[in-house]
Each structure stands twice: as C-alpha cells, then as structure tokens.
Motif scaffolding. Structure first.
Motif, PDB file in Angstrom:
ATOM      1  N   PRO A  92       0.814  -1.224   0.000  1.00  0.00           N
ATOM      2  CA  PRO A  92       0.000   0.000   0.000  1.00  0.00           C
ATOM      3  C   PRO A  92       0.850   1.278   0.000  1.00  0.00           C
ATOM      4  O   PRO A  92       0.534   2.236  -0.711  1.00  0.00           O
ATOM      5  N   ILE A  93       1.933   1.288   0.775  1.00  0.00           N
ATOM      6  CA  ILE A  93       2.808   2.471   0.798  1.00  0.00           C
ATOM      7  C   ILE A  93       3.437   2.687  -0.562  1.00  0.00           C
ATOM      8  O   ILE A  93       3.446   3.801  -1.092  1.00  0.00           O
ATOM      9  N   SER A  96       0.984   4.022  -3.164  1.00  0.00           N
ATOM     10  CA  SER A  96       0.728   5.447  -2.928  1.00  0.00           C
ATOM     11  C   SER A  96       1.885   6.312  -3.406  1.00  0.00           C
ATOM     12  O   SER A  96       1.678   7.358  -4.023  1.00  0.00           O
ATOM     13  N   THR A  99       2.347   6.049  -7.475  1.00  0.00           N
ATOM     14  CA  THR A  99       1.254   6.674  -8.234  1.00  0.00           C
ATOM     15  C   THR A  99       1.189   8.187  -7.992  1.00  0.00           C
ATOM     16  O   THR A  99       0.510   8.895  -8.723  1.00  0.00           O
ATOM     17  N   SER A 100       1.919   8.668  -7.004  1.00  0.00           N
ATOM     18  CA  SER A 100       2.005  10.114  -6.742  1.00  0.00           C
ATOM     19  C   SER A 100       3.267  10.723  -7.335  1.00  0.00           C
ATOM     20  O   SER A 100       3.393  11.935  -7.431  1.00  0.00           O
ATOM     21  N   ILE A 113       3.747  11.234   1.929  1.00  0.00           N
ATOM     22  CA  ILE A 113       2.814  10.220   1.444  1.00  0.00           C
ATOM     23  C   ILE A 113       3.174   8.857   2.036  1.00  0.00           C
ATOM     24  O   ILE A 113       2.311   8.118   2.512  1.00  0.00           O
ATOM     25  N   ASP A 116       2.192   8.655   5.738  1.00  0.00           N
ATOM     26  CA  ASP A 116       0.782   8.886   6.069  1.00  0.00           C
ATOM     27  C   ASP A 116       0.175   7.593   6.617  1.00  0.00           C
ATOM     28  O   ASP A 116       0.235   6.547   5.955  1.00  0.00           O
ATOM     29  N   LYS A 118      -2.691   6.495   6.673  1.00  0.00           N
ATOM     30  CA  LYS A 118      -3.697   5.902   5.786  1.00  0.00           C
ATOM     31  C   LYS A 118      -3.069   4.886   4.838  1.00  0.00           C
ATOM     32  O   LYS A 118      -3.759   4.010   4.321  1.00  0.00           O
ATOM     33  N   ASN A 119      -1.779   4.993   4.594  1.00  0.00           N
ATOM     34  CA  ASN A 119      -1.116   4.107   3.645  1.00  0.00           C
ATOM     35  C   ASN A 119      -0.478   2.893   4.297  1.00  0.00           C
ATOM     36  O   ASN A 119       0.165   2.103   3.615  1.00  0.00           O
TER      37      ASN A 119
END
Length: 142
Positions: A92-93, A96, A99-100, A113, A116, A118-119
């Motif tokens: 997941p990290i 993120s 893709t950023s 990012i 975060d 959330k990641n």
C-alpha cells in the motif's frame, strides 16, 4: 524523477516490485536489491553502494525492517549518499508513492505520502456471513 530503491531480506523486495508493477504498471527509476540467505554483509553493502552510486537525483530507500542487514547497510551508506530512509515497506505504501511520483513531485511530498498512516494498509476486516465485500483496488471482476 525521484529514484526508489527497495532493500530486503530475501526476495521480498523483488516480489513487491513485481506486484507493484502488476498493479501500477512499469516504473522508471525503481530498483530492488535483496540480501541473499548466507550472503556476506560486506558483499551486500558493496552491491547497494554500487547501485546508489549509479543513481542521479534524489532517492528514497525503503527497507523491510529496522535493525537488520538491509537497514544497517543503508544506514552506513547514509554517510556517503543523501537519501530518505523508510522502514516497514509494504505494497500500500509503495502504490501510494509511485502513483504520486511525477517529474515535479518533491522528495518531501513523497516522504509525507509514505509516512501517512492511511497508507499503512493494516486494518481489521470483519465480514459477516456471506459477506462478499471487495476492496476498491481490486482489478479482478470475479
């Protein structure tokens, strides 16, 4: 574009790289270098040193866990090279971050990012009987 280096015990980093490219497509400036079982730490350090010396521009190094040989290798090479070091890499990290990542994304942006919460990708999933709930990232229609 910011370089990303994945370091791990065994083929974990190479598996992450393959999975990441399966999900996000082929990536530029993304490298994985595993520590093989029984490999001499000095040999691994030399390989990582050679990789880092070949990179131009800003770099993020992700490791599987803090305290092991990949971490110690990166930490020692931090004296020689400038890079951001992040432990606890997971899919997941990395999704993120990649893709950023653009030609104009800063190292500070990608670091935020990556860090975060959330990641992190860790959560308890409670499905009721007959649940069939799908994640948003699923590409499989079945």
């Amino acid at each position: 574009m910011i370089n990303i280096v994945l370091l791990s015990h065994g083929p974990f980093c190479e598996g992450l790289l393959k999975s990441l490219e399966m999900i996000a497509g082929p990536q530029k400036n993304l490298h994985a270098l595993q520590l093989h079982e029984g490999e001499n730490p000095d040999n691994y350090r030399n390989q990582v040193d050679q990789l880092l010396s070949s990179l131009t521009g800003e770099t993020m190094v992700f490791i599987d866990l803090k305290g092991g040989t990949p971490y110690n290798t990166a930490a020692s090479l931090k004296q020689k090279y400038e890079f951001i070091l992040i432990s606890g890499m997971n899919i997941p990290i990395l999704i993120s971050v990649v893709t950023s990542r653009t030609e104009t994304t800063t190292l500070e942006d990608l670091t935020q990012i990556a860090l975060d919460p959330k990641n992190a990708g860790v959560e308890l999933i409670k499905l009721t009987n007959g649940g069939n709930k799908r994640a948003k990232l699923s590409l499989n229609k079945n």
